[in-house]
Design an enzyme around this catalytic site. Structure first.
Site, PDB file in Angstrom:
ATOM      1  N   ASP A   1     -10.945   0.357  70.942  1.00 55.06           N
ATOM      2  CA  ASP A   1     -10.645  -0.105  69.582  1.00 55.06           C
ATOM      3  C   ASP A   1     -11.484   0.690  68.577  1.00 55.06           C
ATOM      4  OD1 ASP A   1      -9.314  -1.551  67.661  1.00 55.06           O
ATOM      5  OD2 ASP A   1      -9.954  -3.505  68.365  1.00 55.06           O
TER       6      ASP A   1
ATOM      7  N   HIS B   1      -6.986  -6.740  73.477  1.00 57.01           N
ATOM      8  CA  HIS B   1      -8.083  -7.718  73.319  1.00 57.01           C
ATOM      9  C   HIS B   1      -7.579  -9.145  73.562  1.00 57.01           C
ATOM     10  CE1 HIS B   1      -6.317  -7.404  69.340  1.00 57.01           C
ATOM     11  NE2 HIS B   1      -6.930  -6.250  69.123  1.00 57.01           N
TER      12      HIS B   1
ATOM     13  N   HIS C   1     -10.630  -5.527  58.863  1.00 51.63           N
ATOM     14  CA  HIS C   1      -9.348  -6.099  58.443  1.00 51.63           C
ATOM     15  C   HIS C   1      -9.276  -6.335  56.939  1.00 51.63           C
ATOM     16  CE1 HIS C   1      -7.555  -6.275  62.373  1.00 51.63           C
ATOM     17  NE2 HIS C   1      -8.737  -6.629  62.832  1.00 51.63           N
TER      18      HIS C   1
ATOM     19  N   HIS D   1      -7.821   3.862  67.357  1.00 51.15           N
ATOM     20  CA  HIS D   1      -7.469   4.026  65.952  1.00 51.15           C
ATOM     21  C   HIS D   1      -7.886   5.447  65.582  1.00 51.15           C
ATOM     22  CE1 HIS D   1      -7.075  -0.388  64.746  1.00 51.15           C
ATOM     23  NE2 HIS D   1      -7.576  -0.459  65.982  1.00 51.15           N
TER      24      HIS D   1
ATOM     25  N   HIS E   1      -6.733   2.368  73.582  1.00 54.23           N
ATOM     26  CA  HIS E   1      -6.731   1.591  72.326  1.00 54.23           C
ATOM     27  C   HIS E   1      -7.527   2.358  71.268  1.00 54.23           C
ATOM     28  CE1 HIS E   1      -6.823  -2.695  70.448  1.00 54.23           C
ATOM     29  NE2 HIS E   1      -6.876  -1.767  69.494  1.00 54.23           N
TER      30      HIS E   1
ATOM     31  N   LYS F   1       3.273  -0.120  68.874  1.00 49.43           N
ATOM     32  CA  LYS F   1       2.235  -1.137  68.686  1.00 49.43           C
ATOM     33  C   LYS F   1       2.688  -2.196  67.691  1.00 49.43           C
ATOM     34  CE  LYS F   1      -1.663  -3.332  68.486  1.00 49.43           C
ATOM     35  NZ  LYS F   1      -2.870  -2.801  67.880  1.00 49.43           N
TER      36      LYS F   1
ATOM     37  N   HIS G   1       1.269  -5.159  65.516  1.00 51.61           N
ATOM     38  CA  HIS G   1      -0.026  -5.600  64.995  1.00 51.61           C
ATOM     39  C   HIS G   1       0.174  -6.680  63.945  1.00 51.61           C
ATOM     40  CE1 HIS G   1      -4.033  -5.614  63.289  1.00 51.61           C
ATOM     41  NE2 HIS G   1      -4.437  -4.815  64.265  1.00 51.61           N
TER      42      HIS G   1
END
Length: 569
Positions: A362, A274, A322, A138, A136, A219, A221
């Site tokens: 993450d 998650h 976010h 980024h 996971h 993915k 999202h």
């Protein structure tokens, strides 16, 4: 003439043997050596006056005749397959044999031949594990790779294009152009990589294009819109092209509730990121899907384990990751809906039961890339302290718990993503992506990390000193992390379609391309030592979690092992 020596003396010379116990770092986790593949009195050890010398433990066998490239002597292997002692022979970048090393002309029972072309790594008194796999990622900053590698991670899978705002929030590399640029960039680093494409689309053409362009997974999202239509479309393409789908579901329940997502999945294989929900997903009950047979549930490491600081740090973390605004009440409500002490506490216990199967980071997007391994073992230690020994344990040790937890960042993500034929465990034929640990620093600071049998980083002292041990000793890159050794020591995982299309040649890639396979039709039953399927219920008002009717709750930890005492400087 046979002789007897005290166990303590034997362990000091050759490492622990059958029946000996070892503490992992400063945790309460105690492992016991289950078996020993070396032969008493015939152990091999390198050094002045030791065994691996010409005509003694070293034979005249050439490399062409079968001598190993490297032998790791007397290592204590900690793996999902067991906890045992053995010599490990490496050849052509892979694990060639596990057993007894030496000279077959002078020693009995030798199946790992040491010759003049064999290098020796002293594994006595050390723990050997498979390199970690963080599934996971980024890809926000390339500096993550150093942090991951020096923590013991040798494979990274995820998406992104750098610090673009889409990448700051989502693990998606959108489109074949970006995928190509990222593969070209990742060609230069001593790490195995896989790229996940953006899976949010209601029509298949763009998804097919990304998979053919080099994505090894897709993915979904919520920040790109994880609607039932997008879920169905992405899974249909994945089934056709044999890649895994990872999902971050709809926290706001705008396009449906968890039941609608489950209906859209239609029983197909999916890796749920998650799954507790603090990292994102249907509030408050996404955790229920860890009881579904087709779901491969994972955690990200900020909630691992539940501590007195977990809730407080998550709110600020979420606002940044976010792209939310504290001045907007709806954004604050969105953030607060995701952070629930009850589900985070239950997550600890579900990991200990083997109902959550994978732990990942993450990275920089509500996760710490260098702490996958540390936080896995902190969770195991917290559960040992709070729940005692597992009922599955067969002795006065924590072997089953340790095997369960190491599987969460080695073999299980490898199975989920179709690369278990290459990585994830210490087994003959797999890549020699390995970590050697001093038991006192287990899970915290690896002594040495190998990629395809080449040392890429290690604890090293002052390089101007007369010996390699003077302070400051810290993890530094080694020869395997430089020059063309990088492209020979690490690989890029891509889809079968991309490999068939020769994208390596098209993009000018120098690393070997390995096609993922067997990602579809698998389920929780295939995840080793982490295949529990409890029926999960979440109270919509109190957020209490029950598994098969039993309330899952635990206290937050106030102090953790593997923490400040290891990072004073």
């Amino acid at each position: 003439m046979p002789t007897k020596i005290p166990r303590t003396n034997y362990a000091a010379m050759f490492g622990p043997t059958t029946g000996d116990k070892v503490r992992l770092a400063d945790t309460d986790l105690i492992i016991e050596v289950e078996r020993d593949h070396t032969i008493y009195g015939e152990e091999v050890k390198f050094g002045g006056g030791k065994v691996i010398r010409d005509g003694m433990g070293q034979s005249q066998v050439t490399r062409a005749q079968g001598a190993m490239d490297t032998v790791i002597t007397n290592a204590l292997i900690v793996d999902h397959t067991g906890i045992y002692k053995a010599d490990v022979g490496l050849r052509d970048g892979r694990i060639a044999r596990i057993g007894k090393a030496g000279n077959p002309d002078t020693q009995p029972g030798v199946d790992i031949i040491i010759g003049p072309s064999t290098e020796a790594i002293a594994g006595e008194g050390k723990i050997l594990t498979a390199g970690g796999f963080d599934s996971h990622i980024h890809f926000i900053a390339p500096q993550q790779i150093d942090d991951a590698l020096h923590s013991g991670v040798t494979t990274m899978l995820g998406g992104g294009t750098g610090p673009a705002h889409g990448t700051l929030a989502t693990t998606c590399t959108p489109g074949s152009w970006h995928i190509g640029r990222m593969l070209q960039a990742l060609d230069a680093f001593p790490m195995n990589f896989g790229i996940s494409g953006k899976g949010n689309a209601s029509q298949p053409a763009a998804l097919v294009e990304m998979i053919e362009g080099g994505a090894c997974a897709m993915k979904l999202h919520e920040d790109w819109g994880t609607t039932p239509g997008a879920i169905d479309c992405c899974l249909s393409v994945a089934d056709d092209m044999d890649v895994q789908v990872m999902i971050h579901t709809d926290t706001l329940n705008e396009s449906g509730f968890v039941e609608n997502t489950v209906a859209a999945i239609k029983g197909r294989t999916i890796h749920a990121f998650h799954t507790e929900g603090a990292g994102g997903g249907h509030a408050p009950d996404i955790i229920k899907i860890c009881g579904d047979a087709n779901v491969l549930p994972s955690s990200t490491n900020p909630t691992r384990p539940f501590t007195v600081n977990t809730l407080e740090e998550h709110l600020d973390m979420l606002m940044v990751c976010h792209h939310l605004d504290k001045s907007i009440p709806e954004d604050v409500a969105f953030a607060e809906s995701r952070i629930r002490r009850e589900t985070i506490a239950a997550e600890d216990i579900l990991h200990d039961m083997g109902a959550f199967s994978i732990i990942a980071s993450d990275s920089q997007a509500m996760g710490r890339v260098g702490e996958v391994i540390i936080r896995t073992w902190q969770t195991a230690d917290k559960m040992k302290k709070q729940r005692g020994a597992l009922t599955e344990e067969t002795g006065d040790n924590d072997n089953m718990r340790v095997r369960r937890y190491i599987a969460k960042y080695t073999i299980n993500p490898a199975i989920a993503h179709g690369i278990a034929h290459e990585i994830g465990s210490i087994e003959v034929g797999k890549r020699a992506d390995l970590c050697l640990w001093n038991p006192a620093f287990f899970g915290v600071k690896p002594e040495m990390v190998l990629m395809a049998g080449t040392i890429v980083c290690a604890q090293m002292g002052d390089t101007n000193a007369s010996i390699p041990t003077p302070q400051p000793v810290y993890s530094r890159p080694m020869f395997g992390a430089f020059g063309r050794s990088v492209e020979r020591s690490a690989v890029l995982f891509v889809s079968g379609a991309a490999k068939s299309a020769n994208i390596g040649e098209t993009l000018g890639l120098r690393k070997e391309l390995i096609a993922v396979k067997g990602t579809r039709g698998i389920g929780k039953k295939d995840l080793i030592l982490n295949d529990a399927l409890p029926h999960i219920e979440v109270n919509p008002e109190t957020y209490e979690v029950r598994a098969d009717g039993e309330l899952l709750t635990c206290q937050p930890a106030e102090v953790l092992p593997m923490a400040q005492r290891y990072f004073l400087f």
